[in-house]
Design a protein around this motif. Structure first.
Motif, PDB file in Angstrom:
ATOM      1  N   PHE A  75       0.838  -1.210   0.000  1.00 36.40           N
ATOM      2  CA  PHE A  75       0.000   0.000   0.000  1.00 36.40           C
ATOM      3  C   PHE A  75       0.869   1.255   0.000  1.00 36.40           C
ATOM      4  O   PHE A  75       0.636   2.198  -0.759  1.00 36.40           O
ATOM      5  CB  PHE A  75      -0.915   0.013   1.229  1.00 36.40           C
ATOM      6  CG  PHE A  75      -2.047  -0.964   1.156  1.00 36.40           C
ATOM      7  CD1 PHE A  75      -2.439  -1.512  -0.046  1.00 36.40           C
ATOM      8  CD2 PHE A  75      -2.736  -1.342   2.309  1.00 36.40           C
ATOM      9  CE1 PHE A  75      -3.490  -2.419  -0.108  1.00 36.40           C
ATOM     10  CE2 PHE A  75      -3.784  -2.237   2.258  1.00 36.40           C
ATOM     11  CZ  PHE A  75      -4.162  -2.783   1.042  1.00 36.40           C
TER      12      PHE A  75
ATOM     13  N   TYR B 291      -7.237   2.959  -1.947  1.00 44.26           N
ATOM     14  CA  TYR B 291      -6.971   3.782  -3.130  1.00 44.26           C
ATOM     15  C   TYR B 291      -8.162   4.656  -3.526  1.00 44.26           C
ATOM     16  O   TYR B 291      -8.015   5.572  -4.340  1.00 44.26           O
ATOM     17  CB  TYR B 291      -6.600   2.883  -4.316  1.00 44.26           C
ATOM     18  CG  TYR B 291      -5.351   2.075  -4.081  1.00 44.26           C
ATOM     19  CD1 TYR B 291      -4.094   2.651  -4.165  1.00 44.26           C
ATOM     20  CD2 TYR B 291      -5.429   0.723  -3.751  1.00 44.26           C
ATOM     21  CE1 TYR B 291      -2.944   1.901  -3.935  1.00 44.26           C
ATOM     22  CE2 TYR B 291      -4.288  -0.030  -3.514  1.00 44.26           C
ATOM     23  CZ  TYR B 291      -3.051   0.567  -3.607  1.00 44.26           C
ATOM     24  OH  TYR B 291      -1.929  -0.158  -3.379  1.00 44.26           O
ATOM     25  N   GLN B 292      -9.349   4.353  -2.956  1.00 42.82           N
ATOM     26  CA  GLN B 292     -10.551   5.092  -3.373  1.00 42.82           C
ATOM     27  C   GLN B 292     -10.460   6.602  -3.122  1.00 42.82           C
ATOM     28  O   GLN B 292     -10.842   7.387  -3.988  1.00 42.82           O
ATOM     29  CB  GLN B 292     -11.784   4.516  -2.671  1.00 42.82           C
ATOM     30  CG  GLN B 292     -13.110   5.056  -3.196  1.00 42.82           C
ATOM     31  CD  GLN B 292     -13.305   4.762  -4.669  1.00 42.82           C
ATOM     32  OE1 GLN B 292     -13.067   3.647  -5.123  1.00 42.82           O
ATOM     33  NE2 GLN B 292     -13.726   5.762  -5.427  1.00 42.82           N
TER      34      GLN B 292
ATOM     35  N   VAL C  56      -1.723  -6.978  -4.101  1.00 40.34           N
ATOM     36  CA  VAL C  56      -2.133  -7.427  -2.769  1.00 40.34           C
ATOM     37  C   VAL C  56      -2.830  -8.781  -2.867  1.00 40.34           C
ATOM     38  O   VAL C  56      -2.566  -9.719  -2.071  1.00 40.34           O
ATOM     39  CB  VAL C  56      -3.062  -6.389  -2.103  1.00 40.34           C
ATOM     40  CG1 VAL C  56      -3.523  -6.885  -0.735  1.00 40.34           C
ATOM     41  CG2 VAL C  56      -2.351  -5.061  -1.961  1.00 40.34           C
ATOM     42  N   ALA C  57      -3.708  -8.926  -3.856  1.00 48.15           N
ATOM     43  CA  ALA C  57      -4.426 -10.194  -4.013  1.00 48.15           C
ATOM     44  C   ALA C  57      -3.472 -11.336  -4.349  1.00 48.15           C
ATOM     45  O   ALA C  57      -3.603 -12.459  -3.816  1.00 48.15           O
ATOM     46  CB  ALA C  57      -5.490 -10.046  -5.111  1.00 48.15           C
TER      47      ALA C  57
ATOM     48  N   ALA D 289      -8.312  -2.950   0.641  1.00 50.26           N
ATOM     49  CA  ALA D 289      -7.416  -2.560  -0.459  1.00 50.26           C
ATOM     50  C   ALA D 289      -8.068  -1.585  -1.436  1.00 50.26           C
ATOM     51  O   ALA D 289      -7.488  -0.524  -1.739  1.00 50.26           O
ATOM     52  CB  ALA D 289      -6.917  -3.815  -1.179  1.00 50.26           C
ATOM     53  N   PRO D 290      -9.278  -1.882  -1.971  1.00 49.99           N
ATOM     54  CA  PRO D 290      -9.887  -0.889  -2.875  1.00 49.99           C
ATOM     55  C   PRO D 290     -10.181   0.434  -2.181  1.00 49.99           C
ATOM     56  O   PRO D 290     -10.063   1.502  -2.782  1.00 49.99           O
ATOM     57  CB  PRO D 290     -11.186  -1.571  -3.337  1.00 49.99           C
ATOM     58  CG  PRO D 290     -10.998  -3.016  -3.052  1.00 49.99           C
ATOM     59  CD  PRO D 290     -10.114  -3.085  -1.839  1.00 49.99           C
ATOM     60  N   GLU D 291     -10.563   0.338  -0.891  1.00 47.70           N
ATOM     61  CA  GLU D 291     -10.905   1.554  -0.156  1.00 47.70           C
ATOM     62  C   GLU D 291      -9.674   2.387   0.159  1.00 47.70           C
ATOM     63  O   GLU D 291      -9.776   3.599   0.376  1.00 47.70           O
ATOM     64  CB  GLU D 291     -11.627   1.188   1.151  1.00 47.70           C
ATOM     65  CG  GLU D 291     -12.883   0.374   0.960  1.00 47.70           C
ATOM     66  CD  GLU D 291     -13.935   1.109   0.132  1.00 47.70           C
ATOM     67  OE1 GLU D 291     -13.894   2.353   0.091  1.00 47.70           O
ATOM     68  OE2 GLU D 291     -14.774   0.429  -0.478  1.00 47.70           O
TER      69      GLU D 291
ATOM     70  N   SER E 266      -2.302  -2.148  -8.377  1.00 49.42           N
ATOM     71  CA  SER E 266      -1.933  -2.156  -6.955  1.00 49.42           C
ATOM     72  C   SER E 266      -2.775  -3.140  -6.171  1.00 49.42           C
ATOM     73  O   SER E 266      -2.261  -3.900  -5.328  1.00 49.42           O
ATOM     74  CB  SER E 266      -2.093  -0.741  -6.375  1.00 49.42           C
ATOM     75  OG  SER E 266      -1.308   0.190  -7.091  1.00 49.42           O
ATOM     76  N   ILE E 267      -4.083  -3.178  -6.426  1.00 50.74           N
ATOM     77  CA  ILE E 267      -4.956  -4.120  -5.729  1.00 50.74           C
ATOM     78  C   ILE E 267      -4.607  -5.560  -6.117  1.00 50.74           C
ATOM     79  O   ILE E 267      -4.612  -6.476  -5.290  1.00 50.74           O
ATOM     80  CB  ILE E 267      -6.435  -3.811  -6.037  1.00 50.74           C
ATOM     81  CG1 ILE E 267      -6.800  -2.417  -5.499  1.00 50.74           C
ATOM     82  CG2 ILE E 267      -7.361  -4.857  -5.447  1.00 50.74           C
ATOM     83  CD1 ILE E 267      -8.179  -1.939  -5.896  1.00 50.74           C
TER      84      ILE E 267
ATOM     85  N   THR F  87      -4.579   1.780 -10.085  1.00 52.32           N
ATOM     86  CA  THR F  87      -5.261   1.278  -8.895  1.00 52.32           C
ATOM     87  C   THR F  87      -5.501  -0.221  -9.012  1.00 52.32           C
ATOM     88  O   THR F  87      -5.290  -0.980  -8.047  1.00 52.32           O
ATOM     89  CB  THR F  87      -6.602   2.007  -8.707  1.00 52.32           C
ATOM     90  OG1 THR F  87      -6.358   3.403  -8.543  1.00 52.32           O
ATOM     91  CG2 THR F  87      -7.337   1.490  -7.485  1.00 52.32           C
TER      92      THR F  87
ATOM     93  N   LEU G 138      -7.983  -7.426   2.069  1.00 53.22           N
ATOM     94  CA  LEU G 138      -8.473  -7.334   0.685  1.00 53.22           C
ATOM     95  C   LEU G 138      -9.714  -6.446   0.599  1.00 53.22           C
ATOM     96  O   LEU G 138      -9.936  -5.782  -0.413  1.00 53.22           O
ATOM     97  CB  LEU G 138      -8.779  -8.736   0.152  1.00 53.22           C
ATOM     98  CG  LEU G 138      -7.549  -9.558  -0.271  1.00 53.22           C
ATOM     99  CD1 LEU G 138      -7.955 -10.981  -0.635  1.00 53.22           C
ATOM    100  CD2 LEU G 138      -6.831  -8.893  -1.439  1.00 53.22           C
TER     101      LEU G 138
END
Length: 590
Positions: A169, A301-302, A264-265, A297-299, A260-261, A257, A294
């Motif tokens: 991150f 970068y949101q 992590v996955a 993760a999207p949040e 990057s996610i 984005t 996980l």
């Protein structure tokens, strides 16, 4: 756009945000609280799945956790609603302030400056361009704070569980704003060009719409339609250029984005199958840890993605601010903005010495002029078209700058409080401007001290009651824009009633009987003769037969006074004699 100018405009925009600091702080606070609840929501959801799938806990034992999850979701929804409301109020407050700044500046510069640009461009400046700043203050400014605060909260929540995911991150986060800045560098220029094209089209369309009847009479409607088509096509190209920049920016942000996610996955996928064994502080990676991170993760970068989305709003605001700041910084040389009170306002005497009337851009329109208007003296100003008569009146009203000296009751005009000076003036022009409203509204112009009895008295003196009493609603009769529903003579009589209500000690008359029929001209002239008795008066007149009753006549030619004195003294020779001979010849021909 020059980078230095862009930084200055950004600084100006941010300085305006201080005016709505409580709403701004509330918006940021709501967003931050929503971020905290987001971590709690992800934690509850990961815990429930861990218990159901791995621990095989009975679902009835997790009812409290389900209830907590529902409560957190509801609170996040409430925070989002509160943030939107606070952001809107913040933008609304600042937009109203900026519009007020523009209108105050227009008031200071005066109508002579305003007429130098199409009416449509002013409408675009006050309405469209100010409106384009809403998202900058409502969304972009709060999002700048949230794009730092929320990722920090998520990092604080992630690092205790897995330092490798936190490190991913931390390393990938700067890529989003970096490429956002690279892609958005040209967005401000594109927005500025779009606003320029919009101003041009608005001004062009509005002016042509006003003169549509004339264009059709001279068979120029098709040609002007073609010009409008070209201007609209230019605006289309500029708008598509802005949209292209916006879509490109969004695509770049989504791309980095997603990568990057995915990292992590992939890390957790290989960790679960035993291919990677680091980042877990010596403890095995559980479903709770993997699912919790996980979900976040999207949040993580949101907020940065939202900032990239609103970066377009910043570019729009900078493009709009350039025109607004340029206008607010416009200097009109020597415009009357004094604070000295007007001496003895009940009687006016004026003295001009070597006065040069200037345009807002500094060009000489008339002068040098030197003459005196004594107290209670009736003075006429005559001359051919373009001689400088209207320019002189605008200078006396404080609407145009001047060089030299204009003294009113011994005080320099530019040093007198303009509001107090204009309060002492009763003005009647050749083209009365009536606003959308009732006849009463047009006579009072919002004067709170005007009573119904007073309104009836001035209407009687202006011979306006002659037609008002025949209207179904009387003084409440609606008047449309540009005197719609009334004849020119009726509108002029309302203008005289308005001047009578002003009750000024200095009357300025700019060809008040021009374009009137014989009956209306007689009534208007009669009411003006009665009103100006014993009052200092300066009148521009196209009717040379009215000059015999004046105490002094000033004859202008090419911006200078070529004759002055009583009509009987100067009418036998010179320019006035030539004008009289031409008038007599036209009367004989008629």
């Amino acid at each position: 756009m020059d980078k230095q100018l862009q930084r200055e405009l950004t600084k100006w925009l941010k300085s305006q945000s201080k005016l709505a600091k409580p709403w701004l702080m509330l918006s940021v606070g709501m967003g931050f609280l929503s971020g905290l609840l987001l971590v709690a929501q992800a934690g509850l959801l990961a815990y429930i799945l861990q218990q159901l799938i791995i621990e095989h806990t009975d679902k009835y034992q997790l009812i409290a956790h389900f209830a907590g999850l529902i409560a957190v979701v509801a609170l996040r929804a409430a925070c989002s609603w509160g943030r939107e409301v606070a952001g809107y109020r913040c933008g609304e407050h600042i937009r109203l302030h900026i519009r007020q700044l523009i209108i105050q500046r227009l008031h200071q510069l005066g109508p002579a400056f305003i007429k130098g640009r199409p009416a449509g461009s002013w409408a675009s400046l006050i309405l469209e361009q100010v409106e384009e700043m809403q998202d900058f203050f409502a969304r972009y400014i709060p999002q700048m704070a949230l794009s730092v605060l929320i990722p920090v909260v998520i990092l604080v929540a992630v690092f205790p569980f897995n330092w490798a995911a936190g490190l991913i991150f931390l390393i990938t986060a700067p890529l989003v704003p970096l490429f956002m800045a690279l892609v958005g560098m040209g967005a401000a220029d594109a927005s500025r060009r779009n606003f320029t094209a919009m101003q041009r089209l608005s001004g062009h369309f509005y002016d042509r719409l006003q003169g549509l009847a004339t264009l059709r009479l001279f068979n120029r409607a098709d040609a002007e339609a073609e010009n409008l088509h070209d201007a609209a096509d230019t605006l289309r190209k500029r708008t598509m250029e802005v949209l292209r920049m916006a879509f490109l920016s969004s695509a770049v942000l989504e791309f980095f984005t997603a990568i990057s996610i995915a990292l992590v996955a992939v890390y957790f996928g290989f960790s679960f199958i035993g291919e990677l064994d680091f980042g877990h502080y010596g403890l095995p990676i559980t479903l709770f840890t993997g699912f919790f991170i996980l979900l976040l993760a999207p949040e993580f970068y949101q907020p940065l993605r939202d900032l990239g989305t609103y970066y377009h709003a910043k570019a729009q605001a900078i493009g709009a601010a350039e025109s607004i700041v340029t206008f607010l910084n416009t200097q009109a040389d020597d415009m009357s903005q004094g604070e000295q009170p007007l001496p003895s306002p009940e009687t006016i005497r004026i003295s001009l010495t070597d006065v040069k009337v200037l345009s807002p851009q500094g060009q000489v329109l008339a002068g040098p002029l030197s003459f005196d208007i004594d107290a209670k003296q009736q003075v006429a100003l005559v001359g051919p078209s373009g001689a400088g008569k209207t320019s002189l009146l605008n200078a006396l009203l404080g609407f145009l700058p001047y060089e030299g000296s204009i003294k009113v009751n011994g005080a320099e005009l530019r040093e007198i409080d303009p509001a107090q000076w204009r309060q002492a003036i009763s003005w009647v022009g050749q083209n009365p401007l009536l606003i959308h409203g009732s006849i009463r509204d047009n006579i009072t112009l919002g004067n709170p001290l005007a009573t119904n009895e007073h309104i009836r008295q001035v209407a009687d003196k202006a011979f306006a009651s002659e037609f008002i009493q025949h209207l179904e609603r009387g003084f409440d009769h609606p008047v449309g824009d540009r005197s719609a529903g009334l004849s020119v003579g009726q509108a002029q009589r309302l203008a005289v009633a308005r001047a009578l209500l002003q009750n000024g000690s200095f009357w300025l008359l700019d060809e008040p009987t021009a374009s009137l029929d014989a009956n209306s001209e007689h009534l208007v002239q009669q009411s003006l003769n009665q009103a100006t008795q014993g009052q200092t008066t300066l009148m521009i007149s196209h009717r040379l037969d009215q000059l015999t009753s004046m105490d002094k006549v000033l004859v202008l030619e090419n911006g200078q006074i070529v004759q002055q004195g009583h009509f009987s003294q100067i009418s036998r020779e010179g320019l006035l004699a030539d004008m009289l001979s031409h008038t007599d010849k036209r009367d004989l021909d008629a």
